[in-house]
Design a protein around this motif. Structure first.
Motif, PDB file in Angstrom:
ATOM      1  N   PHE A 129       0.867  -1.185   0.000  1.00 39.49           N
ATOM      2  CA  PHE A 129       0.000   0.000   0.000  1.00 39.49           C
ATOM      3  C   PHE A 129       0.898   1.227   0.000  1.00 39.49           C
ATOM      4  N   VAL A 130       0.684   2.120  -0.958  1.00 35.42           N
ATOM      5  CA  VAL A 130       1.428   3.378  -1.004  1.00 35.42           C
ATOM      6  C   VAL A 130       0.410   4.511  -1.045  1.00 35.42           C
ATOM      7  N   ASP A 131       0.490   5.400  -0.079  1.00 34.45           N
ATOM      8  CA  ASP A 131      -0.474   6.496   0.009  1.00 34.45           C
ATOM      9  C   ASP A 131      -0.145   7.567  -1.028  1.00 34.45           C
ATOM     10  N   SER A 132      -1.137   7.938  -1.813  1.00 36.87           N
ATOM     11  CA  SER A 132      -0.929   8.981  -2.825  1.00 36.87           C
ATOM     12  C   SER A 132      -0.537  10.313  -2.197  1.00 36.87           C
ATOM     13  N   ALA A 133      -0.884  10.505  -0.925  1.00 40.39           N
ATOM     14  CA  ALA A 133      -0.500  11.738  -0.230  1.00 40.39           C
ATOM     15  C   ALA A 133       1.013  11.860  -0.086  1.00 40.39           C
ATOM     16  N   ASP A 134       1.722  10.742  -0.189  1.00 42.86           N
ATOM     17  CA  ASP A 134       3.182  10.770  -0.099  1.00 42.86           C
ATOM     18  C   ASP A 134       3.837  11.104  -1.433  1.00 42.86           C
ATOM     19  N   MET A 135       3.023  11.227  -2.483  1.00 41.92           N
ATOM     20  CA  MET A 135       3.592  11.457  -3.814  1.00 41.92           C
ATOM     21  C   MET A 135       3.002  12.669  -4.528  1.00 41.92           C
ATOM     22  N   SER A 154       8.245   8.558  -8.997  1.00 41.94           N
ATOM     23  CA  SER A 154       9.401   7.753  -9.406  1.00 41.94           C
ATOM     24  C   SER A 154      10.188   7.259  -8.197  1.00 41.94           C
ATOM     25  N   ILE A 155      10.405   8.147  -7.238  1.00 43.65           N
ATOM     26  CA  ILE A 155      11.187   7.797  -6.046  1.00 43.65           C
ATOM     27  C   ILE A 155      10.462   6.752  -5.194  1.00 43.65           C
ATOM     28  N   GLU A 156       9.163   6.963  -4.970  1.00 45.46           N
ATOM     29  CA  GLU A 156       8.401   6.088  -4.077  1.00 45.46           C
ATOM     30  C   GLU A 156       8.184   4.690  -4.663  1.00 45.46           C
ATOM     31  N   LEU A 157       8.062   4.602  -5.982  1.00 44.97           N
ATOM     32  CA  LEU A 157       7.647   3.337  -6.590  1.00 44.97           C
ATOM     33  C   LEU A 157       8.758   2.588  -7.323  1.00 44.97           C
ATOM     34  N   GLU A 158       9.903   3.226  -7.524  1.00 47.10           N
ATOM     35  CA  GLU A 158      10.917   2.618  -8.388  1.00 47.10           C
ATOM     36  C   GLU A 158      11.427   1.270  -7.879  1.00 47.10           C
ATOM     37  N   ASN A 159      11.424   1.057  -6.579  1.00 46.53           N
ATOM     38  CA  ASN A 159      11.959  -0.195  -6.034  1.00 46.53           C
ATOM     39  C   ASN A 159      10.873  -1.186  -5.617  1.00 46.53           C
ATOM     40  N   ILE A 165      -2.649   2.017  -4.794  1.00 47.92           N
ATOM     41  CA  ILE A 165      -2.564   3.441  -4.480  1.00 47.92           C
ATOM     42  C   ILE A 165      -3.966   4.046  -4.513  1.00 47.92           C
ATOM     43  N   PRO A 166      -4.359   4.777  -3.481  1.00 47.65           N
ATOM     44  CA  PRO A 166      -5.672   5.431  -3.527  1.00 47.65           C
ATOM     45  C   PRO A 166      -5.693   6.576  -4.528  1.00 47.65           C
ATOM     46  N   GLY A 167      -6.780   6.682  -5.265  1.00 39.71           N
ATOM     47  CA  GLY A 167      -6.926   7.784  -6.204  1.00 39.71           C
ATOM     48  C   GLY A 167      -7.477   9.026  -5.531  1.00 39.71           C
ATOM     49  N   PHE A 168      -7.629  10.107  -6.327  1.00 36.60           N
ATOM     50  CA  PHE A 168      -8.463  11.248  -5.944  1.00 36.60           C
ATOM     51  C   PHE A 168      -7.795  12.334  -5.113  1.00 36.60           C
ATOM     52  N   TYR A 169      -6.656  12.063  -4.471  1.00 33.39           N
ATOM     53  CA  TYR A 169      -6.126  13.087  -3.568  1.00 33.39           C
ATOM     54  C   TYR A 169      -4.604  13.098  -3.496  1.00 33.39           C
ATOM     55  N   GLY A 170      -4.097  14.190  -2.946  1.00 33.37           N
ATOM     56  CA  GLY A 170      -2.683  14.346  -2.635  1.00 33.37           C
ATOM     57  C   GLY A 170      -2.575  15.286  -1.445  1.00 33.37           C
ATOM     58  N   LYS A 171      -1.510  16.084  -1.407  1.00 31.89           N
ATOM     59  CA  LYS A 171      -1.345  17.070  -0.338  1.00 31.89           C
ATOM     60  C   LYS A 171      -1.072  18.441  -0.931  1.00 31.89           C
ATOM     61  N   ASP A 172      -1.459  19.479  -0.171  1.00 32.14           N
ATOM     62  CA  ASP A 172      -1.164  20.843  -0.600  1.00 32.14           C
ATOM     63  C   ASP A 172       0.181  21.295  -0.035  1.00 32.14           C
ATOM     64  N   VAL A 173       0.517  22.548  -0.236  1.00 34.55           N
ATOM     65  CA  VAL A 173       1.827  23.058   0.197  1.00 34.55           C
ATOM     66  C   VAL A 173       1.961  23.096   1.718  1.00 34.55           C
TER      67      VAL A 173
END
Length: 231
Positions: A129-135, A154-159, A165-173
């Motif tokens: 599980f990789v949270d889209s908020a981390d990317m 690229s960094i989170e998933l390359e290895n 991954i959950p869709g629909f969201y990320g993080k703001d500044v």
């Protein structure tokens, strides 16, 4: 390598989730999976995202979403039980309920539908599980920070061999959860596909192809075999 996105109807019932798992497992190239919040199980049903709107308004008006969140707990408890998912339902959903109360944020509240779907799907598949908020990052003007996001994907998933991954969201500044507009999981899928340099991005739905009109209104609508990018 393939990136696949599955919509709300595909995540709505234990049976549909099993079908999704079978589709993914049938092709080892399907490595990165994006999922939406659970959709309708039947015509009169309510989508999880729409229930979450009620949760936010309950927190805003009363300080707690406990009553409004209960149908989501019940719905997913059934899914977890039938799929024999290794998940402590009580602790998991109590934690989410408490976070919704604490954040009192519409975007955070709405994002939990995709988050829940992704956690459950990752356990069904045995994937990371990789949270889209981390990317995924949004700029100060509210638009996607595309280049930063691409680098983070690229960094989170390359290895990783695979991930859900959950869709629909990320993080703001400011580090707060921010959502795309409704239907934003499709965008998440394209972002992930770009970041991992996928050969194919598959956007799965419960309807076969693009139809000329709504099949819930018109019987046997014609399928559109080819569309231009502009269309």
């Amino acid at each position: 390598m393939k990136v696949c996105k599955f919509g709300g109807t595909s995540m709505a019932t234990p049976q549909s989730i099993r079908q999704v798992a079978d589709i993914i497992k049938s092709d080892k190239e399907r490595r990165f999976i994006i999922v939406s919040a659970a959709g309708k199980r039947f015509k009169e049903d309510i989508k999880v995202t729409d229930i979450l709107y009620g949760c936010f308004y309950a927190v805003r008006d009363t300080g707690t979403c406990a009553k409004a969140f209960a149908p989501i707990k019940e719905r997913y408890a059934e899914i977890v039980k039938e799929l024999n998912v290794d998940l402590d339902v009580q602790d998991f959903f109590d934690s989410i309920e408490q976070e919704i109360d604490k954040e009192c944020s519409l975007d955070f509240t709405l994002s939990r539908g995709e988050y829940i779907s992704a956690v459950i799907m990752s356990k069904v598949l045995g994937y990371n599980f990789v949270d889209s908020a981390d990317m995924i990052r949004f700029a100060s003007n509210g638009n996607l920070n595309a280049e930063y996001t691409n680098d983070m994907v690229s960094i989170e998933l390359e290895n990783l061999e695979n991930a859900v991954i959950p869709g629909f969201y990320g993080k703001d500044v400011y580090g707060k959860i921010k959502t795309f507009s409704r239907g934003g999981s499709d965008i998440t899928g394209s972002i992930i596909a770009r970041g991992v340099k996928a050969d194919v991005y598959e956007n799965w739905t419960d309807v076969s192809g693009f139809l000329a009109c709504d099949p819930r209104i018109v019987n046997n609508p014609v399928s559109i075999s080819q569309l231009t990018y502009a269309e």
